[in-house]
Write a protein that holds these residues in place. Structure first.
Motif, PDB file in Angstrom:
ATOM      1  N   THR A  10       0.824  -1.210   0.000  1.00 58.60           N
ATOM      2  CA  THR A  10       0.000   0.000   0.000  1.00 58.60           C
ATOM      3  C   THR A  10       0.856   1.258   0.000  1.00 58.60           C
ATOM      4  OG1 THR A  10      -1.748  -1.177   1.175  1.00 58.60           O
ATOM      5  CG2 THR A  10      -1.835   1.228   1.224  1.00 58.60           C
ATOM      6  N   ALA A  13       2.483   1.676  -3.367  1.00 57.55           N
ATOM      7  CA  ALA A  13       1.494   2.095  -4.361  1.00 57.55           C
ATOM      8  C   ALA A  13       1.163   3.578  -4.218  1.00 57.55           C
ATOM      9  CB  ALA A  13       0.222   1.256  -4.229  1.00 57.55           C
ATOM     10  N   VAL A  14       1.101   4.072  -2.985  1.00 52.88           N
ATOM     11  CA  VAL A  14       0.845   5.501  -2.777  1.00 52.88           C
ATOM     12  C   VAL A  14       1.981   6.334  -3.353  1.00 52.88           C
ATOM     13  CG1 VAL A  14       0.682   7.288  -0.986  1.00 52.88           C
ATOM     14  CG2 VAL A  14      -0.684   5.211  -0.798  1.00 52.88           C
ATOM     15  N   GLY A  17       1.902   6.086  -7.220  1.00 54.51           N
ATOM     16  CA  GLY A  17       0.760   6.843  -7.727  1.00 54.51           C
ATOM     17  C   GLY A  17       0.986   8.333  -7.663  1.00 54.51           C
ATOM     18  N   PHE A  18       1.558   8.810  -6.570  1.00 53.94           N
ATOM     19  CA  PHE A  18       1.846  10.236  -6.436  1.00 53.94           C
ATOM     20  C   PHE A  18       2.844  10.695  -7.485  1.00 53.94           C
ATOM     21  CE2 PHE A  18       4.415  13.710  -4.750  1.00 53.94           C
ATOM     22  CZ  PHE A  18       3.427  14.660  -4.554  1.00 53.94           C
ATOM     23  N   VAL A  20       3.507   9.316 -10.419  1.00 53.09           N
ATOM     24  CA  VAL A  20       2.945   9.237 -11.764  1.00 53.09           C
ATOM     25  C   VAL A  20       1.982  10.393 -12.013  1.00 53.09           C
ATOM     26  CG1 VAL A  20       1.406   7.874 -13.238  1.00 53.09           C
ATOM     27  CG2 VAL A  20       3.272   6.761 -12.030  1.00 53.09           C
ATOM     28  N   VAL A  21       1.079  10.653 -11.077  1.00 49.43           N
ATOM     29  CA  VAL A  21       0.084  11.699 -11.280  1.00 49.43           C
ATOM     30  C   VAL A  21       0.721  13.087 -11.257  1.00 49.43           C
ATOM     31  CG1 VAL A  21      -1.972  12.760 -10.253  1.00 49.43           C
ATOM     32  CG2 VAL A  21      -1.809  10.292 -10.446  1.00 49.43           C
ATOM     33  N   ALA A  36     -10.491   7.903 -14.604  1.00 46.04           N
ATOM     34  CA  ALA A  36     -10.622   7.567 -13.186  1.00 46.04           C
ATOM     35  C   ALA A  36     -12.093   7.470 -12.785  1.00 46.04           C
ATOM     36  CB  ALA A  36      -9.903   8.609 -12.330  1.00 46.04           C
TER      37      ALA A  36
END
Length: 111
Positions: A10, A13-14, A17-18, A20-21, A36
């Protein structure tokens, strides 16, 4: 899997994700939000299915919480997407259909 492995996945992944975005350009945010929203709709359908098939009360409670959170996430995504599209439209521009007719060509639009 044990709890520590799930927590590690987790957290990773956070971070991923941060990263990438945060690298997405501003012109791609609206299509990204639309994608999304589609995923959040699928999550909402899954939460509703789980809530409908829940037999034990704790599972039903968790499923109903998932339905509420998925609904809030889906609605919030559409609100944010709508606000972003309003930013792209600009303030003093006419609607897109105003300049399409032959009689309006060559005329300047004034608010």
């Amino acid at each position: 899997m044990d709890g520590m492995s799930l927590l590690t996945i987790t957290v990773l992944a956070v971070f991923v994700g941060f990263e990438v975005v945060s690298k997405v350009s501003s012109t791609l945010h609206t299509p990204l939000m639309s994608g999304a929203n589609a995923i959040h709709g699928i999550i909402l359908v899954g939460a509703i299915i789980v809530a409908g098939q829940a037999i034990e009360p704790p599972v039903l409670v968790v499923a109903l919480v998932a339905v509420v959170l998925a609904t809030a996430n889906l609605v919030g995504g559409f609100v944010v997407t709508d606000r972003m599209l309003e930013m792209f439209r600009g303030r003093g521009r006419p609607p897109s259909s105003a300049g399409s007719s032959a009689e309006n060509r060559g005329k300047e639009w004034r608010p």
